[in-house]
Write an enzyme that holds these catalytic residues in place. Structure first.
Site, PDB file in Angstrom:
ATOM      1  N   SER A 136       0.774  -1.202   0.047  1.00 25.07           N
ATOM      2  CA  SER A 136       0.002   0.112   0.067  1.00 25.07           C
ATOM      3  C   SER A 136       0.851   1.158   0.038  1.00 25.07           C
ATOM      4  CB  SER A 136      -0.873  -0.086   1.389  1.00 25.07           C
ATOM      5  OG  SER A 136      -1.293   1.184   1.440  1.00 25.07           O
ATOM      6  N   TYR A 158      -1.750  -1.205  10.489  1.00 25.94           N
ATOM      7  CA  TYR A 158      -1.750  -1.409   9.069  1.00 25.94           C
ATOM      8  C   TYR A 158      -0.460  -0.814   8.295  1.00 25.94           C
ATOM      9  CZ  TYR A 158      -3.629  -1.158   4.303  1.00 25.94           C
ATOM     10  OH  TYR A 158      -3.859  -1.370   2.875  1.00 25.94           O
TER      11      TYR A 158
HETATM   12  N1  LIG Z   1      -8.792  -0.506  -1.301  1.00 24.50           N
HETATM   13  C1  LIG Z   1      -7.713   0.433  -1.365  1.00 24.50           C
HETATM   14  O1  LIG Z   1      -7.867   1.518  -1.104  1.00 24.50           O
HETATM   15  C2  LIG Z   1      -6.476  -0.222  -1.017  1.00 24.50           C
HETATM   16  C3  LIG Z   1      -5.237   0.762  -0.885  1.00 24.50           C
HETATM   17  C4  LIG Z   1      -4.056   0.009  -0.510  1.00 24.50           C
HETATM   18  C5  LIG Z   1      -3.770  -1.369  -0.497  1.00 24.50           C
HETATM   19  N2  LIG Z   1      -4.824  -2.153  -0.421  1.00 24.50           N
HETATM   20  C6  LIG Z   1      -4.609  -3.722  -0.355  1.00 24.50           C
HETATM   21  O2  LIG Z   1      -5.273  -4.285  -1.487  1.00 24.50           O
HETATM   22  C7  LIG Z   1      -5.481  -5.632  -0.852  1.00 24.50           C
HETATM   23  C8  LIG Z   1      -6.864  -5.800  -1.487  1.00 24.50           C
HETATM   24  O3  LIG Z   1      -7.772  -5.478  -0.689  1.00 24.50           O
HETATM   25  P1  LIG Z   1      -8.948  -4.872  -1.312  1.00 24.50           P
HETATM   26  O4  LIG Z   1      -8.888  -3.472  -1.152  1.00 24.50           O
HETATM   27  O5  LIG Z   1      -9.487  -5.425  -2.705  1.00 24.50           O
HETATM   28  O6  LIG Z   1     -10.096  -5.303  -0.115  1.00 24.50           O
HETATM   29  P2  LIG Z   1     -11.259  -6.406  -0.290  1.00 24.50           P
HETATM   30  O7  LIG Z   1     -11.884  -6.368   0.999  1.00 24.50           O
HETATM   31  O8  LIG Z   1     -12.344  -5.848  -1.449  1.00 24.50           O
HETATM   32  O9  LIG Z   1     -10.668  -7.497  -0.695  1.00 24.50           O
HETATM   33  C9  LIG Z   1      -9.907  -8.428   0.305  1.00 24.50           C
HETATM   34  C10 LIG Z   1      -9.923  -9.750  -0.081  1.00 24.50           C
HETATM   35  O10 LIG Z   1      -9.260 -10.395   0.898  1.00 24.50           O
HETATM   36  C11 LIG Z   1     -10.134 -11.752   1.627  1.00 24.50           C
HETATM   37  N3  LIG Z   1      -9.021 -11.916   2.722  1.00 24.50           N
HETATM   38  C12 LIG Z   1      -9.223 -11.270   4.032  1.00 24.50           C
HETATM   39  N4  LIG Z   1      -8.650 -11.994   5.083  1.00 24.50           N
HETATM   40  C13 LIG Z   1      -8.147 -13.159   4.415  1.00 24.50           C
HETATM   41  C14 LIG Z   1      -7.312 -14.072   4.852  1.00 24.50           C
HETATM   42  N5  LIG Z   1      -6.931 -14.209   6.085  1.00 24.50           N
HETATM   43  N6  LIG Z   1      -6.978 -15.279   4.022  1.00 24.50           N
HETATM   44  C15 LIG Z   1      -7.671 -15.203   2.474  1.00 24.50           C
HETATM   45  N7  LIG Z   1      -8.252 -14.321   2.186  1.00 24.50           N
HETATM   46  C16 LIG Z   1      -8.642 -13.087   2.863  1.00 24.50           C
HETATM   47  C17 LIG Z   1     -11.278 -11.059   1.787  1.00 24.50           C
HETATM   48  O11 LIG Z   1     -12.296 -12.211   1.836  1.00 24.50           O
HETATM   49  C18 LIG Z   1     -11.273 -10.183   0.367  1.00 24.50           C
HETATM   50  O12 LIG Z   1     -11.977 -11.088  -0.707  1.00 24.50           O
HETATM   51  C19 LIG Z   1      -5.004  -5.678   0.438  1.00 24.50           C
HETATM   52  O13 LIG Z   1      -3.997  -6.280   0.694  1.00 24.50           O
HETATM   53  C20 LIG Z   1      -5.146  -4.250   0.968  1.00 24.50           C
HETATM   54  O14 LIG Z   1      -4.685  -3.776   2.066  1.00 24.50           O
HETATM   55  C21 LIG Z   1      -6.182  -1.864  -0.848  1.00 24.50           C
END
Ligand SMILES: NC(=O)c1ccc[n+]([C@@H]2O[C@H](COP(=O)([O-])OP(=O)(O)OC[C@H]3O[C@@H](n4cnc5c(N)ncnc54)[C@H](O)[C@@H]3O)[C@@H](O)[C@H]2O)c1
Length: 270
Positions: A145, A158
Site C-alpha cells: 500500500s 496497518y
Molecule cells: N482498497 C484500497 O484502497 C487499498 C489501498 C492500498 C492497499 N490495499 C490492499 O489491497 C489488498 C486487497 O484489498 P481490497 O482493497 O481489494 O479489499 P477487499 O476487502 O475488497 O478484498 C480483500 C480480499 O481479501 C480476502 N481476505 C481477507 N482476509 C483473508 C485471509 N485471512 N485469507 C484469505 N483471504 C482473505 C477477503 O475475503 C477479500 O476477498 C489488501 O492487501 C489491501 O490492504 C487496498
C-alpha cells in the site's frame, strides 16, 4: 516476464474474491492464464472462478486463510498438482484496521499482521521453493500500500504490516533475480473495494471484546477502479518493475519523506 506469453500459464491470487484481487485474477485470465483463486469468501471466489472459466481458462477456487501456513502449503500443493507449475503469484489478501497505536489491541496486531504480513511470508515459504525447483520464469506480486511507504496517522498497525511487505519485496526481488523470478510490490492509495468493511473477515477469536477502534481515515486523492490497478500491475509484471505506485498523488508525500530523510543526514544535530 517480458517475452512470456501468459496463455496456458498458471496464476494464483490470494484475496481473489473481491476488489483488487478479483480484478487481478480476471485480468490474468483475460491474458489466458489458468487461475487459482484463494480466499476466505467461498461464494465470492467461486463467482470469480466461474467468470474466469467464461473467459476460456481453467480456474479453481480454494478456500484458504493466508494467515495459516498449513493452509497456504495446501494451496501451493494443489496448485502445482493441478497445473504442474505456478508462474504468477499474487500475495494480495489483506485487511485494514483503523485507530491510534495507543489504543490498538493485541488482537488488532495479531489479525492485521497475521493476514497482511504473515500471509505474504507464507506465500513466499510455500511457493518460492516450488517455483525455483520448477525452473521456469515467474513473477510474484505482493500487495502492500502507499501505507507501506508513508505512514499516515491513525493507521499504525496497518502501516507496520505494509512497511514490512515493502521491505520483504525489495529483498525478495534481489534474492530471486538469479532464478528469473521477478517481484513487484503494489502500493496503491484509494481503490474502490470493500477494504473499509474489512471487519467482516476478522475471525471470532481475534474480535475485540469492546467494539471501538477508529473510524476509517479519509483517503487523500482519487479512488481508482480495481481494474485500472490490475492493468498497471500487468504492465509492471511485463516490464519487471519493482514498485507499482498507482496514484500520481503519491509523488508529493513521497518527496516530502525523501526530503525529511535527506535532512536527517545533512542537518544532523551534532
Ligand atoms: N482498497 C484500497 O484502497 C487499498 C489501498 C492500498 C492497499 N490495499 C490492499 O489491497 C489488498 C486487497 O484489498 P481490497 O482493497 O481489494 O479489499 P477487499 O476487502 O475488497 O478484498 C480483500 C480480499 O481479501 C480476502 N481476505 C481477507 N482476509 C483473508 C485471509 N485471512 N485469507 C484469505 N483471504 C482473505 C477477503 O475475503 C477479500 O476477498 C489488501 O492487501 C489491501 O490492504 C487496498
Amino acid at each position: 516476464m517480458e517475452h512470456v506469453d501468459l496463455r496456458g500459464k498458471t496464476s494464483v491470487v490470494t484475496g481473489g474474491a473481491s476488489g483488487i484481487g478479483r480484478a487481478l485474477a480476471l485480468r490474468l485470465a483475460r491474458e489466458g492464464a489458468n487461475l487459482v483463486v484463494a480466499d476466505l469468501d467461498a461464494a465470492g471466489m467461486e463467482a470469480v472462478a466461474a467468470e474466469a472459466r467464461g473467459l476460456g481458462v481453467k480456474a479453481l477456487a480454494l478456500r484458504t486463510d493466508v494467515s495459516e501456513l498449513g493452509q497456504v502449503e495446501a494451496l501451493a500443493a494443489r496448485a502445482f498438482e493441478t497445473f504442474g507449475a505456478v508462474h504468477v503469484l499474487c500475495n494480495n489478501a489483506g485487511v485494514a484496521a483503523w485507530g491510534g497505536l495507543e489504543s490498538a489491541t493485541h488482537r488488532d496486531w495479531q489479525w492485521v499482521l497475521g493476514v497482511n504480513l504473515w500471509g505474504v511470508i507464507h506465500g513466499v515459504e510455500a511457493f518460492v521453493p516450488r517455483m525455483i525447483a520448477r525452473g521456469e520464469p515467474g513473477h510474484i506480486v505482493n500487495t502492500a500500500s502507499m501505507a507501506g511507504l508513508v505512514a499516515s496517522k491513525g493507521l499504525g498497525v496497518y502501516n507496520t504490516s505494509k512497511y514490512a511487505v515493502v521491505g520483504l519485496s525489495e529483498t525478495l526481488a534481489k534474492d530471486l533475480k538469479p532464478y528469473r523470478i521477478g517481484v513487484s510490490v503494489l502500493c496503491p492509495m484509494g481503490v474502490e473495494t470493500r477494504t473499509r468493511q474489512s471487519e467482516r473477515n476478522r475471525p471470532a477469536a481475534l474480535r475485540n471484546e469492546r467494539a471501538g477502534g477508529g473510524e476509517p481515515v479519509e483517503l487523500i486523492g482519487r479512488s481508482l477502479a480495481p481494474e485500472t490497478v490490475a492493468d498497471m500491475v500487468l504492465a509492471a509484471v511485463r516490464a519487471n518493475e519493482l514498485y507499482v505506485i498507482t496514484h500520481d498523488e503519491a509523488l508529493e508525500p513521497l518527496r516530502r519523506r525523501a526530503e525529511r530523510l535527506e535532512r536527517a543526514v545533512t542537518s544532523r544535530a551534532r
